[in-house]
Design a protein around this motif. Structure first.
Motif, PDB file in Angstrom:
ATOM      1  N   TYR A   1      27.144  12.723  22.978  1.00 23.96           N
ATOM      2  CA  TYR A   1      26.950  13.077  21.644  1.00 23.96           C
ATOM      3  C   TYR A   1      28.301  13.237  20.926  1.00 23.96           C
ATOM      4  O   TYR A   1      28.200  13.573  19.715  1.00 23.96           O
ATOM      5  N   PHE A   2      29.210  13.422  21.592  1.00 27.72           N
ATOM      6  CA  PHE A   2      30.710  13.520  20.980  1.00 27.72           C
ATOM      7  C   PHE A   2      31.295  12.026  20.249  1.00 27.72           C
ATOM      8  O   PHE A   2      31.247  10.854  20.825  1.00 27.72           O
ATOM      9  N   VAL A   3      31.799  12.410  19.303  1.00 30.55           N
ATOM     10  CA  VAL A   3      32.402  11.430  18.169  1.00 30.55           C
ATOM     11  C   VAL A   3      33.911  11.865  18.107  1.00 30.55           C
ATOM     12  O   VAL A   3      34.164  12.757  17.489  1.00 30.55           O
ATOM     13  N   SER A   4      34.817  10.926  18.849  1.00 28.71           N
ATOM     14  CA  SER A   4      36.203  11.351  18.882  1.00 28.71           C
ATOM     15  C   SER A   4      36.959  10.790  17.965  1.00 28.71           C
ATOM     16  O   SER A   4      36.927   9.543  17.723  1.00 28.71           O
ATOM     17  N   PHE A   5      37.924  11.654  17.154  1.00 27.10           N
ATOM     18  CA  PHE A   5      38.981  11.184  16.474  1.00 27.10           C
ATOM     19  C   PHE A   5      39.663  10.022  17.011  1.00 27.10           C
ATOM     20  O   PHE A   5      40.167   8.932  16.435  1.00 27.10           O
ATOM     21  N   VAL A   6      40.396  10.462  18.037  1.00 25.00           N
ATOM     22  CA  VAL A   6      41.465   9.516  18.625  1.00 25.00           C
ATOM     23  C   VAL A   6      40.763   8.239  19.293  1.00 25.00           C
ATOM     24  O   VAL A   6      41.373   7.247  18.880  1.00 25.00           O
ATOM     25  N   ASP A   7      39.579   8.280  19.821  1.00 23.08           N
ATOM     26  CA  ASP A   7      39.160   6.995  20.425  1.00 23.08           C
ATOM     27  C   ASP A   7      38.300   6.113  19.099  1.00 23.08           C
ATOM     28  O   ASP A   7      38.593   4.871  19.275  1.00 23.08           O
ATOM     29  N   SER A   8      38.066   6.776  18.135  1.00 20.67           N
ATOM     30  CA  SER A   8      37.812   6.120  16.886  1.00 20.67           C
ATOM     31  C   SER A   8      38.963   5.296  16.291  1.00 20.67           C
ATOM     32  O   SER A   8      38.839   4.208  15.633  1.00 20.67           O
ATOM     33  N   ALA A   9      40.049   6.089  16.242  1.00 21.41           N
ATOM     34  CA  ALA A   9      41.429   5.445  15.563  1.00 21.41           C
ATOM     35  C   ALA A   9      41.665   4.234  16.576  1.00 21.41           C
ATOM     36  O   ALA A   9      42.159   3.232  15.998  1.00 21.41           O
ATOM     37  N   TRP A  10      41.769   4.441  17.962  1.00 25.94           N
ATOM     38  CA  TRP A  10      42.276   3.369  18.725  1.00 25.94           C
ATOM     39  C   TRP A  10      41.428   1.959  18.591  1.00 25.94           C
ATOM     40  O   TRP A  10      41.629   0.917  18.394  1.00 25.94           O
ATOM     41  N   LEU A  11      40.006   2.443  18.516  1.00 20.22           N
ATOM     42  CA  LEU A  11      39.112   1.269  18.153  1.00 20.22           C
ATOM     43  C   LEU A  11      39.518   0.562  16.719  1.00 20.22           C
ATOM     44  O   LEU A  11      39.666  -0.564  16.852  1.00 20.22           O
ATOM     45  N   ASP A  12      39.706   1.474  15.851  1.00 16.68           N
ATOM     46  CA  ASP A  12      40.151   0.590  14.408  1.00 16.68           C
ATOM     47  C   ASP A  12      41.520   0.070  14.524  1.00 16.68           C
ATOM     48  O   ASP A  12      41.561  -1.091  14.117  1.00 16.68           O
ATOM     49  N   ALA A  13      42.344   0.646  15.340  1.00 14.88           N
ATOM     50  CA  ALA A  13      43.821  -0.217  15.529  1.00 14.88           C
ATOM     51  C   ALA A  13      43.317  -1.309  16.139  1.00 14.88           C
ATOM     52  O   ALA A  13      44.013  -2.477  15.792  1.00 14.88           O
TER      53      ALA A  13
END
Length: 169
Positions: free
Chosen positions: A59-71
């Protein structure tokens, strides 16, 4: 990490390890799967999924992992605009990094626990971490103010007594 995988495929094509057709096919397959996954109401993906059922296992939404995906999505969009721009843009448009921004600290939050409806107690305040790329993307997109960049610490605070050198500003 899906974002890094997308960048690896573009690099593999650039280095002539795989053909353009192979790279586009693999990336399109990955983007197709992403579009099927359940996401948090913010539009961001959960941190972990079962690879056999595609069900979220966290249930965790990670800032860093979201940023890597967008990159990774930006790299794909720019590498193969004719083939993958529309699909990449569709995924990118569902994200606003304002979701992770702490207005008080003017820093990016570590993440969000959807099951608790609460942000992590931690912010990314260090310039020398992997969160810097996400901050850059968030500012460039206009999701967070430019001032955020200057609120990121360049050195450890002086109160960190374990360090051998005192920070100089």
């Amino acid at each position: 990490n899906v974002g890094v995988y997308l960048m690896v495929l573009v690099s593999a094509y650039d280095l002539k390890f795989i053909t353009k057709e192979d790279a586009v096919e693999r990336i399109r397959g990955t983007l197709d799967e992403l579009e099927k996954l359940k996401r948090h109401e913010s539009g961001f993906f959960y941190n972990y999924y079962d690879t056999t059922t595609s069900e979220a296992t966290s249930y965790f939404v990670s800032f860093v992992d979201s940023a890597w995906l967008d990159a990774g999505l930006y790299v794909v969009r720019n590498a193969f605009p004719e083939e993958l721009k529309e699909q990449s843009d569709r995924l990118l448009s569902s994200h606003s990094f304002k979701f992770f921004y702490d207005d008080v600290e003017q820093q990016m939050r570590h993440g969000y626990y959807a099951n608790l409806k609460a942000y992590s107690n931690y912010n990314y305040g260090a310039f020398y971490s992997e969160s810097r790329a996400g901050s850059y993307i968030a500012i460039a997109r206009g999701d967070v103010p430019l001032e955020h960049w200057f609120r990121i610490e360049r050195v450890f605070p002086g109160s960190y007594t374990w360090q051998r050198s005192e920070p100089k500003r």
